[in-house]
Design a protein around this motif. Structure first.
Motif, PDB file in Angstrom:
ATOM      1  N   GLY A 225       0.845  -1.083  -0.018  1.00  0.00           N
ATOM      2  CA  GLY A 225      -0.051  -0.037  -0.072  1.00  0.00           C
ATOM      3  C   GLY A 225       0.894   1.175   0.107  1.00  0.00           C
ATOM      4  N   TRP A 226       0.367   2.257  -0.288  1.00  0.00           N
ATOM      5  CA  TRP A 226       0.989   3.641  -0.311  1.00  0.00           C
ATOM      6  C   TRP A 226       0.030   4.723  -0.040  1.00  0.00           C
ATOM      7  N   PRO A 227      -0.214   5.027   1.297  1.00  0.00           N
ATOM      8  CA  PRO A 227      -1.303   6.160   1.639  1.00  0.00           C
ATOM      9  C   PRO A 227      -0.778   7.467   1.290  1.00  0.00           C
TER      10      PRO A 227
ATOM     11  N   SER B 208      -1.271   7.333 -10.652  1.00  0.00           N
ATOM     12  CA  SER B 208      -0.186   6.688 -11.146  1.00  0.00           C
ATOM     13  C   SER B 208       1.006   6.768 -10.401  1.00  0.00           C
ATOM     14  N   MET B 209       1.642   5.949  -9.733  1.00  0.00           N
ATOM     15  CA  MET B 209       2.781   6.199  -8.689  1.00  0.00           C
ATOM     16  C   MET B 209       3.915   6.015  -9.354  1.00  0.00           C
ATOM     17  N   LEU B 210       4.456   6.689 -10.633  1.00  0.00           N
ATOM     18  CA  LEU B 210       5.672   6.366 -11.185  1.00  0.00           C
ATOM     19  C   LEU B 210       6.085   7.668 -11.828  1.00  0.00           C
ATOM     20  N   VAL B 211       7.505   7.627 -11.774  1.00  0.00           N
ATOM     21  CA  VAL B 211       8.268   8.825 -12.267  1.00  0.00           C
ATOM     22  C   VAL B 211       7.636   9.393 -13.662  1.00  0.00           C
ATOM     23  N   PRO B 212       7.778   8.262 -14.894  1.00  0.00           N
ATOM     24  CA  PRO B 212       7.332   8.973 -16.118  1.00  0.00           C
ATOM     25  C   PRO B 212       5.975   9.374 -15.962  1.00  0.00           C
ATOM     26  N   SER B 213       4.856   8.970 -15.163  1.00  0.00           N
ATOM     27  CA  SER B 213       3.603   9.466 -15.043  1.00  0.00           C
ATOM     28  C   SER B 213       3.592  10.972 -14.610  1.00  0.00           C
ATOM     29  N   ALA B 214       4.473  10.967 -13.565  1.00  0.00           N
ATOM     30  CA  ALA B 214       4.592  12.251 -12.782  1.00  0.00           C
ATOM     31  C   ALA B 214       5.314  13.418 -13.707  1.00  0.00           C
ATOM     32  N   ARG B 215       6.135  12.921 -14.595  1.00  0.00           N
ATOM     33  CA  ARG B 215       6.697  14.020 -15.399  1.00  0.00           C
ATOM     34  C   ARG B 215       5.702  14.517 -16.477  1.00  0.00           C
TER      35      ARG B 215
ATOM     36  N   ALA C 238      -3.071  19.297  -9.654  1.00  0.00           N
ATOM     37  CA  ALA C 238      -2.407  18.387  -8.951  1.00  0.00           C
ATOM     38  C   ALA C 238      -1.661  17.259  -9.795  1.00  0.00           C
ATOM     39  N   ALA C 239      -0.370  17.490  -9.846  1.00  0.00           N
ATOM     40  CA  ALA C 239       0.213  16.426 -10.833  1.00  0.00           C
ATOM     41  C   ALA C 239       1.236  15.482 -10.092  1.00  0.00           C
ATOM     42  N   GLY C 240       1.404  14.204 -10.355  1.00  0.00           N
ATOM     43  CA  GLY C 240       2.246  13.329  -9.719  1.00  0.00           C
ATOM     44  C   GLY C 240       1.586  12.659  -8.822  1.00  0.00           C
ATOM     45  N   ASP C 241       2.392  11.992  -7.552  1.00  0.00           N
ATOM     46  CA  ASP C 241       1.880  11.278  -6.712  1.00  0.00           C
ATOM     47  C   ASP C 241       0.679  11.599  -6.013  1.00  0.00           C
ATOM     48  N   ILE C 242       0.840  13.212  -5.981  1.00  0.00           N
ATOM     49  CA  ILE C 242      -0.438  13.558  -4.814  1.00  0.00           C
ATOM     50  C   ILE C 242      -1.633  13.449  -5.411  1.00  0.00           C
TER      51      ILE C 242
ATOM     52  N   ALA D  44      -2.132  15.958   5.178  1.00  0.00           N
ATOM     53  CA  ALA D  44      -0.806  16.668   6.208  1.00  0.00           C
ATOM     54  C   ALA D  44      -1.023  18.051   5.821  1.00  0.00           C
ATOM     55  N   ILE D  45      -1.064  18.567   4.831  1.00  0.00           N
ATOM     56  CA  ILE D  45      -0.895  19.946   4.442  1.00  0.00           C
ATOM     57  C   ILE D  45      -2.151  20.690   4.341  1.00  0.00           C
ATOM     58  N   ASP D  46      -3.115  20.138   5.210  1.00  0.00           N
ATOM     59  CA  ASP D  46      -4.400  20.766   5.239  1.00  0.00           C
ATOM     60  C   ASP D  46      -4.955  21.491   3.959  1.00  0.00           C
TER      61      ASP D  46
ATOM     62  N   SER E 219      10.776  -3.912 -12.365  1.00  0.00           N
ATOM     63  CA  SER E 219      11.346  -4.247 -10.961  1.00  0.00           C
ATOM     64  C   SER E 219      12.907  -4.435 -11.447  1.00  0.00           C
ATOM     65  N   PHE E 220      13.617  -3.565 -10.731  1.00  0.00           N
ATOM     66  CA  PHE E 220      15.041  -3.611 -11.054  1.00  0.00           C
ATOM     67  C   PHE E 220      15.757  -4.559 -10.044  1.00  0.00           C
ATOM     68  N   THR E 221      15.410  -5.820 -10.071  1.00  0.00           N
ATOM     69  CA  THR E 221      15.543  -7.022  -9.116  1.00  0.00           C
ATOM     70  C   THR E 221      16.574  -7.944 -10.173  1.00  0.00           C
TER      71      THR E 221
HETATM   72  C1  FAD Z   1      11.307   3.302  -2.840  1.00  0.00           C
HETATM   73  C2  FAD Z   1      10.648   3.756  -3.907  1.00  0.00           C
HETATM   74  C3  FAD Z   1      11.095   3.450  -5.046  1.00  0.00           C
HETATM   75  C4  FAD Z   1      10.334   3.745  -6.191  1.00  0.00           C
HETATM   76  N1  FAD Z   1      10.907   3.451  -7.321  1.00  0.00           N
HETATM   77  C5  FAD Z   1      10.275   3.835  -8.637  1.00  0.00           C
HETATM   78  C6  FAD Z   1      10.788   3.306  -9.802  1.00  0.00           C
HETATM   79  O1  FAD Z   1      11.917   2.497  -9.905  1.00  0.00           O
HETATM   80  N2  FAD Z   1      10.451   3.764 -10.884  1.00  0.00           N
HETATM   81  C7  FAD Z   1       9.505   4.829 -10.837  1.00  0.00           C
HETATM   82  O2  FAD Z   1       9.141   5.081 -12.021  1.00  0.00           O
HETATM   83  N3  FAD Z   1       8.843   5.200  -9.746  1.00  0.00           N
HETATM   84  C8  FAD Z   1       9.281   4.844  -8.615  1.00  0.00           C
HETATM   85  N4  FAD Z   1       8.832   5.333  -7.420  1.00  0.00           N
HETATM   86  C9  FAD Z   1       7.810   6.356  -7.502  1.00  0.00           C
HETATM   87  C10 FAD Z   1       8.289   7.418  -7.719  1.00  0.00           C
HETATM   88  O3  FAD Z   1       9.165   7.823  -6.806  1.00  0.00           O
HETATM   89  C11 FAD Z   1       7.309   8.431  -7.473  1.00  0.00           C
HETATM   90  O4  FAD Z   1       6.016   8.261  -8.435  1.00  0.00           O
HETATM   91  C12 FAD Z   1       7.553   9.895  -8.323  1.00  0.00           C
HETATM   92  O5  FAD Z   1       8.757  10.427  -7.391  1.00  0.00           O
HETATM   93  C13 FAD Z   1       6.405  11.072  -8.057  1.00  0.00           C
HETATM   94  O6  FAD Z   1       6.887  12.361  -8.304  1.00  0.00           O
HETATM   95  P1  FAD Z   1       6.384  13.588  -7.722  1.00  0.00           P
HETATM   96  O7  FAD Z   1       6.909  14.696  -8.216  1.00  0.00           O
HETATM   97  O8  FAD Z   1       4.865  13.514  -7.777  1.00  0.00           O
HETATM   98  O9  FAD Z   1       6.554  13.491  -6.025  1.00  0.00           O
HETATM   99  P2  FAD Z   1       8.140  13.461  -5.354  1.00  0.00           P
HETATM  100  O10 FAD Z   1       9.277  13.002  -6.325  1.00  0.00           O
HETATM  101  O11 FAD Z   1       7.869  12.722  -4.109  1.00  0.00           O
HETATM  102  O12 FAD Z   1       8.241  14.782  -5.104  1.00  0.00           O
HETATM  103  C14 FAD Z   1       7.614  15.840  -4.178  1.00  0.00           C
HETATM  104  C15 FAD Z   1       8.388  16.606  -3.643  1.00  0.00           C
HETATM  105  O13 FAD Z   1       7.627  17.386  -2.711  1.00  0.00           O
HETATM  106  C16 FAD Z   1       8.310  17.809  -1.506  1.00  0.00           C
HETATM  107  N5  FAD Z   1       7.516  17.858  -0.491  1.00  0.00           N
HETATM  108  C17 FAD Z   1       6.622  17.380   0.151  1.00  0.00           C
HETATM  109  N6  FAD Z   1       5.645  18.227   1.007  1.00  0.00           N
HETATM  110  C18 FAD Z   1       6.192  19.475   0.946  1.00  0.00           C
HETATM  111  C19 FAD Z   1       5.677  20.621   1.440  1.00  0.00           C
HETATM  112  N7  FAD Z   1       4.799  20.606   2.395  1.00  0.00           N
HETATM  113  N8  FAD Z   1       6.343  21.804   1.123  1.00  0.00           N
HETATM  114  C20 FAD Z   1       7.253  21.628   0.068  1.00  0.00           C
HETATM  115  N9  FAD Z   1       7.832  20.621  -0.491  1.00  0.00           N
HETATM  116  C21 FAD Z   1       7.155  19.316  -0.251  1.00  0.00           C
HETATM  117  C22 FAD Z   1       8.947  16.463  -1.350  1.00  0.00           C
HETATM  118  O14 FAD Z   1      10.074  16.728  -0.397  1.00  0.00           O
HETATM  119  C23 FAD Z   1       9.518  16.035  -2.595  1.00  0.00           C
HETATM  120  O15 FAD Z   1      10.675  16.638  -2.912  1.00  0.00           O
HETATM  121  C24 FAD Z   1       9.452   4.779  -6.317  1.00  0.00           C
HETATM  122  C25 FAD Z   1       9.017   5.173  -5.007  1.00  0.00           C
HETATM  123  C26 FAD Z   1       9.470   4.999  -3.801  1.00  0.00           C
HETATM  124  C27 FAD Z   1       9.046   5.393  -2.708  1.00  0.00           C
END
Ligand code: FAD
Length: 217
Positions: A6-8, A51-58, A43-47, A13-15, A85-87
């Motif tokens: 899971g991934w809460p 889709s909790m992935l770097v290419p999706s966030a980009r 709102a873009a990316g994990d927030i 937390a930022i109200d 999975s880089f295993t």
């Molecule tokens: C252990 C792990 C391994 C992963 N491996 C992969 C992988 O191999 N390939 C892949 O595609 N994805 C992977 N992911 C997922 C990937 O890291 C995320 O999907 C991606 O980083 C999302 O990008 P983002 O910009 O939305 O968020 P983030 O990269 O998390 O960036 C959010 C930024 O906001 C900052 N922030 C948070 N709260 C505040 C605040 N209140 N004020 C100011 N700044 C704040 C944070 O410090 C952070 O720098 C992995 C994730 C984890 C946890």
């Protein structure tokens, strides 16, 4: 052993709710153009929890920024995002699994084994395979799954073929560089073309060996 499931989300937390942003289970809810319920906040990316992935966030970052600044209404799509999975062994996949595909479509599956490809053998990484799943009616790739060395790289070619809507016979005619692991995509596609009788093609070395495993001198 460490196991995490899971991934809460933590938008609460930022109200976010305090300023009137709708959230769901800790994620900011957005529409197809990544706009929140407040029209000037995107709102873009994990927030957004989609889709909790770097290419999706980009991609989402670019789409959200353009919509916010240029006033466009671009939509995002994560239909063909490869994951890996880089295993050891490495794994790469995109689209439906074979079980998911078979539950919804009439499918054909083609497999290329690493041990029958030149580069994996040269590099002494013959363990692994490349599997393509195709919808028999329209002959598009529904999913690709690769296990073994460089599999997360290899699967990107399948992802590109899916994005471009290539039919399996077109994939079978691609000419990947030799010797490469990516050849597994075309060899698996050729197997499907042959199995479906789309075009008469000669069997590969791997298929001949599977049919008659007697060792030859
Ligand atoms: C252990 C792990 C391994 C992963 N491996 C992969 C992988 O191999 N390939 C892949 O595609 N994805 C992977 N992911 C997922 C990937 O890291 C995320 O999907 C991606 O980083 C999302 O990008 P983002 O910009 O939305 O968020 P983030 O990269 O998390 O960036 C959010 C930024 O906001 C900052 N922030 C948070 N709260 C505040 C605040 N209140 N004020 C100011 N700044 C704040 C944070 O410090 C952070 O720098 C992995 C994730 C984890 C946890």
């Amino acid at each position: 052993m460490f196991l995490a499931v899971g991934w809460p989300g933590n938008a609460d937390a930022i109200d976010a709710a305090k300023i009137g942003i709708d959230t769901d289970r800790g994620y900011v809810t957005v529409d197809a153009s990544l706009r929140s319920n407040l029209p000037h906040i995107f709102a873009a990316g994990d927030i957004n929890g989609i889709s909790m992935l770097v290419p999706s966030a980009r991609l989402e970052g670019r789409v959200a920024a353009e919509n916010a600044v240029l006033g466009t209404r671009r939509r995002f799509s994560h239909e063909f995002v490869p994951t890996g999975s880089f295993t050891d062994p490495e794994y790469g996949g995109v689209g439906l699994t074979e079980a998911q595909a078979r539950a919804r479509y009439d499918c054909e599956v083609g497999i290329a084994r690493y041990r029958d490809l030149v580069r994996p053998v040269i590099d002494d990484h013959p363990e692994g395979f490349c599997k393509l799943i195709v919808e028999r009616n329209r002959r598009y790739i529904l999913g690709a799954h690769v296990l073994g060395e460089y599999s997360a790289e290899v699967v990107q070619t399948a992802s590109a073929c899916m994005t471009a809507n290539l039919r399996i016979e077109q994939v079978a005619e691609l000419q990947p560089a030799f010797p490469t692991f990516t050849e597994g995509i075309t060899v698996a596609a050729q197997a499907i073309v042959r199995q479906m009788g789309i075009a008469p093609t000669a069997p590969t070395w791997g298929e001949l060996r599977a049919a008659d495993p007697t060792p030859r001198g």
